[in-house]
Enzyme design. Structure first.
Site, PDB file in Angstrom:
ATOM      1  CG  HIS A 221      -2.327  -1.189  -3.873  1.00  0.00           C
ATOM      2  ND1 HIS A 221      -3.364   0.064  -3.540  1.00  0.00           N
ATOM      3  CD2 HIS A 221      -2.724  -1.658  -2.412  1.00  0.00           C
ATOM      4  CE1 HIS A 221      -3.312   0.498  -2.665  1.00  0.00           C
ATOM      5  NE2 HIS A 221      -3.092  -0.546  -2.215  1.00  0.00           N
TER       6      HIS A 221
ATOM      7  CB  SER B 165      -1.126   0.374   0.899  1.00  0.00           C
ATOM      8  OG  SER B 165      -1.827  -1.047   1.579  1.00  0.00           O
TER       9      SER B 165
ATOM     10  CD  GLU C   9      -4.540   2.862  -6.388  1.00  0.00           C
ATOM     11  OE1 GLU C   9      -4.206   3.998  -6.597  1.00  0.00           O
ATOM     12  OE2 GLU C   9      -4.399   2.063  -5.309  1.00  0.00           O
TER      13      GLU C   9
ATOM     14  CG  ASN D 245      -4.295   4.471   0.841  1.00  0.00           C
ATOM     15  OD1 ASN D 245      -5.560   4.048   1.212  1.00  0.00           O
ATOM     16  ND2 ASN D 245      -4.140   2.372   1.002  1.00  0.00           N
TER      17      ASN D 245
HETATM   18  P1  NAD Z   1      -2.063  -9.641   7.391  1.00  0.00           P
HETATM   19  O1  NAD Z   1      -0.560  -9.434   8.324  1.00  0.00           O
HETATM   20  O2  NAD Z   1      -3.096  -9.826   7.475  1.00  0.00           O
HETATM   21  O3  NAD Z   1      -1.165 -11.129   5.976  1.00  0.00           O
HETATM   22  C1  NAD Z   1       0.674 -10.622   5.699  1.00  0.00           C
HETATM   23  C2  NAD Z   1       1.029 -12.301   6.042  1.00  0.00           C
HETATM   24  O4  NAD Z   1       1.515 -12.065   5.563  1.00  0.00           O
HETATM   25  C3  NAD Z   1       1.195 -13.160   7.632  1.00  0.00           C
HETATM   26  O5  NAD Z   1      -0.217 -14.053   6.974  1.00  0.00           O
HETATM   27  C4  NAD Z   1       2.608 -13.005   7.954  1.00  0.00           C
HETATM   28  O6  NAD Z   1       2.649 -14.966   8.223  1.00  0.00           O
HETATM   29  C5  NAD Z   1       3.108 -13.703   6.479  1.00  0.00           C
HETATM   30  N1  NAD Z   1       4.108 -13.183   6.051  1.00  0.00           N
HETATM   31  C6  NAD Z   1       5.053 -13.148   7.167  1.00  0.00           C
HETATM   32  N2  NAD Z   1       6.789 -12.447   6.394  1.00  0.00           N
HETATM   33  C7  NAD Z   1       6.100 -13.753   5.494  1.00  0.00           C
HETATM   34  C8  NAD Z   1       7.237 -14.037   4.519  1.00  0.00           C
HETATM   35  N3  NAD Z   1       8.845 -14.035   4.657  1.00  0.00           N
HETATM   36  N4  NAD Z   1       7.300 -15.034   3.750  1.00  0.00           N
HETATM   37  C9  NAD Z   1       5.827 -15.279   3.503  1.00  0.00           C
HETATM   38  N5  NAD Z   1       4.503 -14.811   4.176  1.00  0.00           N
HETATM   39  C10 NAD Z   1       5.030 -14.081   4.756  1.00  0.00           C
HETATM   40  O7  NAD Z   1      -1.472  -8.306   5.919  1.00  0.00           O
HETATM   41  P2  NAD Z   1      -2.603  -7.986   5.034  1.00  0.00           P
HETATM   42  O8  NAD Z   1      -3.089  -7.051   5.660  1.00  0.00           O
HETATM   43  O9  NAD Z   1      -3.113  -9.529   3.928  1.00  0.00           O
HETATM   44  O10 NAD Z   1      -1.334  -7.216   3.989  1.00  0.00           O
HETATM   45  C11 NAD Z   1      -0.749  -7.708   3.642  1.00  0.00           C
HETATM   46  C12 NAD Z   1       0.166  -6.589   2.470  1.00  0.00           C
HETATM   47  O11 NAD Z   1      -0.895  -6.161   1.140  1.00  0.00           O
HETATM   48  C13 NAD Z   1       0.033  -5.445   3.008  1.00  0.00           C
HETATM   49  O12 NAD Z   1       1.469  -5.169   1.360  1.00  0.00           O
HETATM   50  C14 NAD Z   1      -0.651  -4.400   3.004  1.00  0.00           C
HETATM   51  O13 NAD Z   1       0.142  -2.731   2.460  1.00  0.00           O
HETATM   52  C15 NAD Z   1      -1.245  -4.795   1.559  1.00  0.00           C
HETATM   53  N6  NAD Z   1      -2.738  -4.463   1.823  1.00  0.00           N
HETATM   54  C16 NAD Z   1      -3.407  -4.007   2.245  1.00  0.00           C
HETATM   55  C17 NAD Z   1      -4.699  -3.648   2.523  1.00  0.00           C
HETATM   56  C18 NAD Z   1      -5.491  -3.762   3.758  1.00  0.00           C
HETATM   57  O14 NAD Z   1      -6.382  -3.276   3.667  1.00  0.00           O
HETATM   58  N7  NAD Z   1      -5.370  -4.799   5.191  1.00  0.00           N
HETATM   59  C19 NAD Z   1      -5.250  -3.419   1.293  1.00  0.00           C
HETATM   60  C20 NAD Z   1      -4.688  -2.993  -0.047  1.00  0.00           C
HETATM   61  C21 NAD Z   1      -3.343  -3.849   0.300  1.00  0.00           C
END
Ligand code: NAD
Length: 291
Positions: A140, A119, A152, A190
């Protein structure tokens, strides 16, 4: 390039949603995480979300069953080697993402496209650490992935046209719509949404309105489906603050200064829905404003 197999890194709330929509669109999906329970929870969550789609007659039972069969899971990142497209959706930390790409690159086919669902982290900087900045992009998705229509697509400075076109055709096959953004802090959604939420918090902080009057004003006066403070609670106040800091640091403009009241809520651990308290208190039957 013909994309058939998609590797997804990170099985959290975004990774499981991405696996869900890719499998339903007919792609073979391999989902990886470092935590076994994240993988089993993701499969349970995807199954539950698809069941809901079946009961609403959005998909058939056989669509659901076939899609679930197309999703494999692994704890070994290097198993993603033979895939055609990687969508990295691991924890939002640059060191973690760099380590993932460093481990993946040696086992990938030369033509495999690398993307990140980040993000806020610079796509150009992530790409520069890999062997293929021209085949690296931001992909994204919005949360919740199966429901939100937009993706995106973010070009890094080196991203080539074939890579962009290949990602664009994946978005089309997912039956979603893309918007193209250049690689500047927080991209488009964002960049616009977070300053509005931050301004709503300033409006509260300065006593211009209460939580209820601010949310009612934006719902009924601007036709927003959710008020900005209700939306902030949904996103997570820590996430909102982190993105404001990215804008403030990355664009060096005081208009992105995070509201001190937003910082205060985060310091209190009142992060919104996920902690049951934010601008609203969710511990009772109906959410009640905390100010
Ligand atoms: P989350 O915390 O729910 O999930 C992240 C996952 O990554 C966890 O299950 C963790 O165990 C895993 N992880 C950590 N290190 C790892 C590794 N080395 N190898 C494999 N897996 C690993 O987070 P999320 O909300 O799903 O966000 C994930 C990504 O998506 C981030 O980059 C975030 O910026 C982006 N994002 C989030 C949102 C939102 O609203 N939550 C929206 C758009 C984008």
């Amino acid at each position: 390039m013909d994309i058939k197999r998609i590797g997804i890194v990170g099985a959290g709330q975004m990774g499981n949603g991405i696996a869900h929509v890719c499998a339903l669109a007919g792609y073979d999906v391999l989902l990886s995480d470092v935590r076994d329970e994240a993988l089993s929870e993701a499969l349970t969550q995807i199954g539950r979300n698809m069941d809901r789609q079946v009961s609403r007659e959005k998909i058939s039972q056989s669509d659901r069953d076939e899609a679930m069969e197309r999703i494999g899971t692994t704890l070994k990142l290097t198993d993603l080697g033979p895939t055609d497209l990687i969508i990295e959706a691991a924890t939002e930390r640059e060191d973690i993402k760099n380590a993932i790409f460093a481990e993946l690159v040696p086992v990938l086919k030369p033509e495999t496209i690398l993307t990140s669902n980040t993000s806020s982290i610079s796509i150009t900087r992530l790409a520069s650490r890999t062997d293929r900045p021209e085949r690296f992009m931001g992909f994204h998705f919005m949360n919740p992935v199966p429901i939100m229509q937009l993706v995106e697509l973010i070009r890094g400075i080196a991203t080539n046209e074939d890579t962009y076109n290949a990602c664009q055709s994946v978005v089309t096959r997912l039956d979603k719509t893309s918007a193209t953004a250049e690689d500047f802090p927080a991209f488009i959604v964002n960049r616009i949404l977070m300053p509005m939420i931050n301004e709503a918090v300033y409006t509260l902080y300065e006593g211009v309105g209460t939580v209820t009057s601010i949310d009612t004003s934006m719902k009924l006066g601007a036709n927003h489906p959710m008020g900005p403070l209700e939306l902030a609670d949904f996103i997570g106040l820590d996430t909102c603050l982190a993105i404001m800091n990215v804008l403030h640091d990355g664009l060096a403009d005081t208009k992105y200064r995070p509201c001190p009241l937003l910082t205060k809520y985060v310091e209190a651990g009142w992060l919104g829905r996920k902690t049951n308290r934010g601008f609203y208190d969710y511990r009772g039957d109906t959410p009640t404003p905390t100010r």
